[in-house]
Write an enzyme that holds these catalytic residues in place. Structure first.
Site, short mmCIF file in Angstrom:
data_model
loop_
_atom_site.label_atom_id
_atom_site.label_comp_id
_atom_site.label_asym_id
_atom_site.label_seq_id
_atom_site.Cartn_x
_atom_site.Cartn_y
_atom_site.Cartn_z
N TRP A 1 0.82 -1.22 0.00
CA TRP A 1 0.00 0.00 0.00
C TRP A 1 0.86 1.27 0.00
CZ3 TRP A 1 -0.43 -4.13 3.36
CH2 TRP A 1 -1.52 -4.98 3.14
N ASP A 2 2.18 1.14 -0.10
CA ASP A 2 3.08 2.29 0.03
C ASP A 2 2.92 2.96 1.39
OD1 ASP A 2 5.07 4.05 -0.67
OD2 ASP A 2 3.76 5.38 -1.81
N TYR A 3 2.70 2.16 2.42
CA TYR A 3 2.60 2.66 3.79
C TYR A 3 3.97 2.58 4.47
CZ TYR A 3 -2.54 3.13 3.89
OH TYR A 3 -3.84 3.53 3.69
N LYS B 1 1.67 6.87 8.11
CA LYS B 1 0.74 7.36 7.09
C LYS B 1 -0.69 6.93 7.38
CE LYS B 1 3.92 7.45 3.12
NZ LYS B 1 4.16 6.88 1.76
N ARG C 1 -2.05 5.25 -10.04
CA ARG C 1 -2.47 5.84 -8.77
C ARG C 1 -3.04 7.22 -9.04
NH1 ARG C 1 2.13 6.24 -4.36
NH2 ARG C 1 3.20 6.96 -6.23
#
Length: 674
Positions: free
Chosen positions: A307-309, A335, A490
């Site tokens: 999740w690009d967290y 985040k 995205r």
């Protein structure tokens, strides 16, 4: 007992040499707290502009280059100078009282490169060589990283390169492999120093390829530049992935000899089928011996991140009242809006963290973690799911249908819903929650402050056979994720009029009582004035990647994506003051005392990635001197919407005059005709 603790803490804070802002985060541990008390809730409303310094970039650089900049710098006050870096890595020293330039160093980076994270420099680091003789060149040093991956050492008093460091004052850092393009690998955050060592991370382009450059953290002897150690956060045993790097600011505990790393997700961000397992030590707070690079402990905040967290915020080092004892901790905001509080010696959570089941059934080939860690004591700083009830256009009933359609057609099962070819709602967005601006901690009142963003992303996986030649719609970020079976797209979940789909506020400052595990207040930060057509100022809040500075005087200062520096009452969250800036100040403010006067300073250069206007200013505010002041009219104009109202009044006045002149002309013409 609590009041006694506060009194003792206040005395300690005010007697140590902390009146200057000597580190990017205020101190080595990133507390962003100043013991200064000259500016208070009672007098902050009288602040005037003390000075403004322009770097000259706006005049010297082509517009197409300036459109690729982010001015996110926080200056330091060292050696009787304010020292900062520009997005192009020029290091500048200013007079703290006037803003006049004292010296300037230009590393002459190439304008032809296209840095993956745009041209940006968040700050520099300072170090004093206690072995060098007083007055010796480079006894006091400034370290700065560059967009073209050099680590440079400068004399803090003159700005001249330190000849005994590396090769004539600089080290060229090798990515270890051929870059996909000049700019795939860069340095964006300030280095850190401790025990004679300087440590630097790196920022690496996301989502281009599985086999991205390694995310190694590198340490060098602060005197000679000789390599001391490297540490790759990602354990590569049996997995295919390039980086889990450290692009965010780091922290140092000099007494313990520890450096704390906030690590990122492995490459690529949104599909991890070639990196099975939890991807140790990605998405983690990692403690290393700063002199040797030895791993002391690591705590993972997200397992197998798709999740690009990653961890974008500096770990905050603080001593807190847990309710049972006083303990040295690491506070790590995320985040997702979580706040993890970890014992500084062991990395174990101070309060329970639960492993909870999360949505499954990822994309083909994906191997998701069945659970994720959830802190139980400190509540999330923002909501973590968007539903149909949360959807709104810019105004009620305007533009909301597009958002309702987006939600209806996308996968949306709450936090940690896996990316999909259908399109997945990721909320908070990949830049949401707390970002690089990090948190601030008041050690006297034991309160944590942080800026958060509320918005959603739509993440769509694109099968490889459809990815070649894929033309992303306007506003969509596209990554090939070469080596994976899916590319990715995205986009911000937006209404038909361009506003975020979720109801405002879109940016807030949040205050948290850590001991009680209680949110004290939320305050909306930012208006639409400098983003919307005609300067219309709606109190919506703006996304906030930047952070706050707090003071013992009882104030919280922050910028936003409108062109104002704000001051809030630290106890209540009430907005007390706004200072107009040339362009938005998307940077962390800082404060210092100079010749008996307290100044508050912020970099005001805008943020091209967010679509704001760009500039090149650093602006300082202070209390008025005798005979100085700001008129009531000027204060009214400098409030959000004030300029719009003033323009409307002025336009109306001009129209009235023109209509009057026209009528007069008509009357005279009729007389002549008769």
């Amino acid at each position: 007992m609590r009041s006694l603790f506060r009194l003792v803490a206040a005395v300690v804070l005010c007697t140590r040499p902390a009146l200057a802002w000597e580190y990017w985060g205020g101190d080595r541990g990133g507390q962003r707290f100043s013991p200064l008390t000259q500016i208070t809730p009672d007098n902050v409303g009288t602040l005037v502009r003390g000075w403004e310094f322009r770097t000259g970039d706006l005049d010297a650089r082509p517009p197409e280059v300036m459109k690729r900049t982010k001015f996110e710098v926080t200056p330091l006050l060292v050696e009787d100078s304010l020292i900062l870096c520009t997005p192009f890595n020029e290091v500048i020293a200013l007079d703290p009282g006037t803003g006049a330039q004292k010296w300037r160093f230009d590393p002459k980076i190439s304008m032809a490169q296209r840095p993956a994270n745009r041209f940006v420099c968040r700050g520099v680091a300072h170090w004093t060589d206690d072995r060098a003789a007083d007055g010796a060149a480079c006894k006091s040093r400034i370290f700065t990283g560059t967009n073209d991956t050099r680590l440079i050492a400068l004399d803090a008093r003159t700005g001249k390169p330190c000849a005994d460091f590396g090769n004539a004052g600089e080290i060229k850092i090798d990515a270890g492999m051929k870059l996909a393009w000049p700019g795939e690998f860069q340095i964006t955050s300030a280095p850190v120093t401790g025990r004679g060592v300087v440590v630097v991370g790196s920022a690496i382009g996301d989502n281009r390829r599985v086999d991205a450059p390694l995310g190694a953290v590198r340490a060098f002897d602060a005197r000679t530049g000789q390599p001391r150690w490297t540490f790759d956060p990602l354990v590569h045993d049996g997995i295919e992935a390039g980086h889990s790097n450290v692009w965010a600011p780091m922290s140092v505990d000099e007494e313990r000899g520890l450096v704390f790393l906030p690590t990122t997700s492995p490459s690529p961000d949104f599909w991890g089928g070639k990196r099975p397992g939890n991807d140790k030590h990605a998405n983690s707070v990692v403690a290393l011996r700063i002199e040797t690079g030895e791993l002391v402990w690591a705590f993972q905040t997200v397992h197998h991140d798709v999740w690009d967290y990653d961890l974008p915020a500096q770990p905050t080092l603080a001593r807190i009242d847990t309710g049972s004892d006083m303990r040295d901790v690491v506070i790590q905001p995320t985040k997702q809006g979580f706040v993890f509080v970890l014992d500084r010696d062991t990395g174990k959570p101070v309060w329970p963290v639960e492993e909870r089941a999360v949505p499954q059934n990822g994309a083909d080939g994906e191997q998701l973690s069945p659970t994720q860690p959830f802190p139980t004591h400190v509540p999330p700083l923002l909501t973590q799911r968007i539903t149909a009830d949360d959807v709104a256009g810019l105004l009620p009933g305007i533009g909301s249908s597009a958002c309702e359609k987006l939600l209806a057609q996308s996968r949306n099962e709450g936090l940690y819903t896996p990316p999909s070819t259908q399109g997945t709602i990721v909320y908070p967005m990949t830049g949401g929650g707390v970002n690089w601006g990090s948190a601030a901690f008041d050690p006297v009142n034991q309160v944590l402050y942080a800026n958060v963003s509320h918005a959603a992303h739509i993440i769509t996986l694109i099968p490889r056979d459809q990815a070649k030649g894929f033309d992303p719609p306007p506003g969509h970020d596209f990554g090939q994720q070469e080596g994976a079976p899916f590319a990715m797209s995205r986009a911000l979940a937006k209404s038909a009029v361009g506003s975020p789909c979720n109801k405002p506020p879109w940016g807030e400052t949040v205050a948290v009582d850590l001991k009680a595990g209680k949110i004290l207040w939320h305050s909306t930060v930012g208006t639409s004035e400098d983003l919307a057509p005609l300067g219309i100022a709606l109190d919506t809040g703006t996304p906030l990647v930047n952070g706050v500075a707090i003071t013992a005087g009882g104030l919280v200062f922050t910028g936003a994506m409108d062109a104002y520096l704000r001051a809030f009452d630290a106890r209540s969250g009430r907005l007390l003051w706004l200072g107009r800036l040339p362009v938005p100040g998307v940077a962390n403010p800082m404060t210092y005392l100079w010749k008996g006067e307290q100044y508050v300073v912020i970099g005001a250069g805008g943020h091209s990635e967010a679509g704001t206007s760009v500039g090149d200013s650093v602006v300082a505010f202070r209390l008025p001197r005798q005979g100085e002041g700001v008129s009531l009219l000027a204060r009214l104009i400098d409030r959000p919407g004030g300029r719009f109202a003033a323009k409307a009044v002025a336009t109306g006045a001009v129209l009235i005059v023109l209509v009057g002149l026209f009528r007069r002309w008509r009357r005279r013409r009729r007389v002549k005709v008769v």
